[in-house]
Design an enzyme around this catalytic site. Structure first.
Site, PDB file in Angstrom:
ATOM      1  N   TYR A  21      50.730  46.730  46.390  1.00  0.00           N
ATOM      2  CA  TYR A  21      50.320  45.730  47.374  1.00  0.00           C
ATOM      3  C   TYR A  21      51.046  44.395  47.128  1.00  0.00           C
ATOM      4  O   TYR A  21      51.639  43.808  48.031  1.00  0.00           O
ATOM      5  CB  TYR A  21      48.792  45.502  47.333  1.00  0.00           C
ATOM      6  CG  TYR A  21      48.463  44.162  47.917  1.00  0.00           C
ATOM      7  CD1 TYR A  21      48.496  43.979  49.287  1.00  0.00           C
ATOM      8  CD2 TYR A  21      48.224  43.056  47.095  1.00  0.00           C
ATOM      9  CE1 TYR A  21      48.285  42.730  49.841  1.00  0.00           C
ATOM     10  CE2 TYR A  21      48.018  41.810  47.637  1.00  0.00           C
ATOM     11  CZ  TYR A  21      48.043  41.647  49.011  1.00  0.00           C
ATOM     12  OH  TYR A  21      47.871  40.409  49.545  1.00  0.00           O
TER      13      TYR A  21
ATOM     14  N   ASP B 219      45.837  46.122  51.553  1.00  0.00           N
ATOM     15  CA  ASP B 219      44.790  45.582  50.675  1.00  0.00           C
ATOM     16  C   ASP B 219      43.430  45.845  51.322  1.00  0.00           C
ATOM     17  O   ASP B 219      43.348  46.555  52.325  1.00  0.00           O
ATOM     18  CB  ASP B 219      45.017  44.081  50.419  1.00  0.00           C
ATOM     19  CG  ASP B 219      44.769  43.234  51.654  1.00  0.00           C
ATOM     20  OD1 ASP B 219      44.668  43.805  52.775  1.00  0.00           O
ATOM     21  OD2 ASP B 219      44.664  42.009  51.525  1.00  0.00           O
TER      22      ASP B 219
ATOM     23  N   GLU C 163      49.663  35.223  45.220  1.00  0.00           N
ATOM     24  CA  GLU C 163      49.141  36.589  45.366  1.00  0.00           C
ATOM     25  C   GLU C 163      48.361  37.021  44.126  1.00  0.00           C
ATOM     26  O   GLU C 163      47.347  37.698  44.229  1.00  0.00           O
ATOM     27  CB  GLU C 163      50.279  37.583  45.634  1.00  0.00           C
ATOM     28  CG  GLU C 163      50.865  37.482  47.030  1.00  0.00           C
ATOM     29  CD  GLU C 163      49.851  37.809  48.127  1.00  0.00           C
ATOM     30  OE1 GLU C 163      48.870  38.512  47.862  1.00  0.00           O
ATOM     31  OE2 GLU C 163      50.046  37.330  49.258  1.00  0.00           O
TER      32      GLU C 163
END
Ligand code: SF4
Length: 353
Positions: free
Chosen positions: A119, A137, A40
């Site tokens: 997020y 996002d 991520e």
């Protein structure tokens, strides 16, 4: 017929689409929060196609939290070289050092990690632990604003609140991991920014933007990013088999990366102006003869808020030179060991110097 799906039907359609279109990515086949975290962070500002190889190399060298924590920062940055946004790597490393070998397993614990925002925390917690947190996002903003026809600016306070609440309501809490990954991939593959595949979209019949011809106008942003131009003049020093680097410090781009001696100015300097630069003179003080030549002019390097225009000069010093300003003297043959911005790496490769 033009109708809205119910929220459940929307989620089901996205998940069904995902079953057929899922990308086979290494971080999708794991529940290991460390691997999901690394993926991520890499993908925060990087396309999947570019981040893929970086992810594999990074986790091969740093397979778990403790290995990452034990590594020197310079090595972590070296594995990040070329990805940009180096604060991501510094934060990963600092957060790993604070974990004492154990990845946090609550939303609050994950959210408190350096460099982890709402997020990323939602993505890690939903994918690794199946906790019911919806991701929001750029992909999610786009899909929601288009499908529901919402023109609230996604970078306004009201817009952020509305989309976050909506995303949370749409979340299939019985399978948050699946739903979150599905909507992110749907935005990345089907409902893309420039060329969404509306004709073959399973949501097309009920999509507001599609039926109203507003696909290209959504999502709305109120602020344009302002960019600043910067003018860098890099000096690639050669003194026999040695060159000189320094580590960037301070609160600026590329913190803790190495770079060539740099003269920055508010405009692109002509060669004579550079030669007259007091900074360059201070570095040359005490050195005998030298030759300075331009190798490459106006290399444009675009960052999120800045455009760098870089000129590269080659400065030849006598072979027996042992110092140049306060710079670090290194064998040219070993320069590959140092993490440098992509701009410099590309210069070395293209110019074959
Ligand atoms: S119809 Fe087009 S705009 Fe609407 S959700 Fe599908 S891809 Fe996106």
């Amino acid at each position: 017929m033009n109708y809205f799906c119910t929220m459940n039907a929307f989620s089901d359609t996205i998940i069904e689409w995902y079953a057929e279109n899922k990308r086979d990515l290494p971080w999708r086949n794991t529940k290991d929060p460390y691997l999901i975290w690394v993926s991520e962070i890499i993908l925060q500002q990087t396309r999947v196609s570019q981040g893929y190889g970086y992810f594999l190399r990074f986790v091969e060298r740093f397979p778990d939290v403790q290995t990452l924590a034990d590594a020197p920062e310079d090595e972590v940055l070296k594995y990040w070289q070329g990805l940009g946004y180096y604060s991501r790597a510094r934060n990963l490393h600092a957060a790993a050092r604070g974990m004492r070998g154990k990845f946090p397993n609550t939303y609050e614990g994950v959210r408190a990690l350096k460099g982890v925002g709402e997020y990323t925390a939602a993505a890690i917690c939903s994918i690794a632990y199946d906790l019911p947190y919806a991701v929001v996002d750029g992909n999610v903003y786009r899909v929601l604003s288009r499908y529901w026809g919402i023109d609230l600016p996604i970078d306004s306070t009201q817009g952020k609140k509305t989309f976050a609440a909506m995303a949370q309501e749409l979340l299939d809490v019985s399978r948050p991991s699946l739903y979150n990954q599905a909507i992110m991939d749907f935005g990345a593959i089907q409902c893309t920014p420039q060329t969404p595949d509306c004709l073959f979209c399973p949501l097309a019949q009920s999509c507001q933007a599609f039926s109203q011809g507003k696909v290209a106008q959504l999502p709305v942003k109120q602020h344009k990013v302002r960019t600043v131009d910067r003018y860098f003049h890099y000096i690639y020093v050669r003194a026999g088999a040695y060159t000189y680097l320094h580590k960037r410090t301070g609160n600026d781009i590329w913190k803790n990366l190495f770079e060539l001696p740099l003269v920055e100015a508010d405009h692109a300097l002509a060669e004579e102006e550079l030669l007259a630069s007091p900074l360059l003179h201070s570095w040359l003080a005490g050195n005998g003869s030298f030759t300075l030549g331009l190798r490459r002019r106006q290399v444009k390097h675009v960052l999120s808020h800045r455009i760098i225009y870089a000129d590269f000069y080659e400065l030849i010093l006598p072979e027996d030179t042992v110092s140049f300003g306060e710079f670090l003297r290194i064998p040219i043959a070993e320069r590959g060991r140092y993490a440098v911005p992509r701009l410099i790496q590309a210069f070395w490769e293209r110019e074959d110097v």
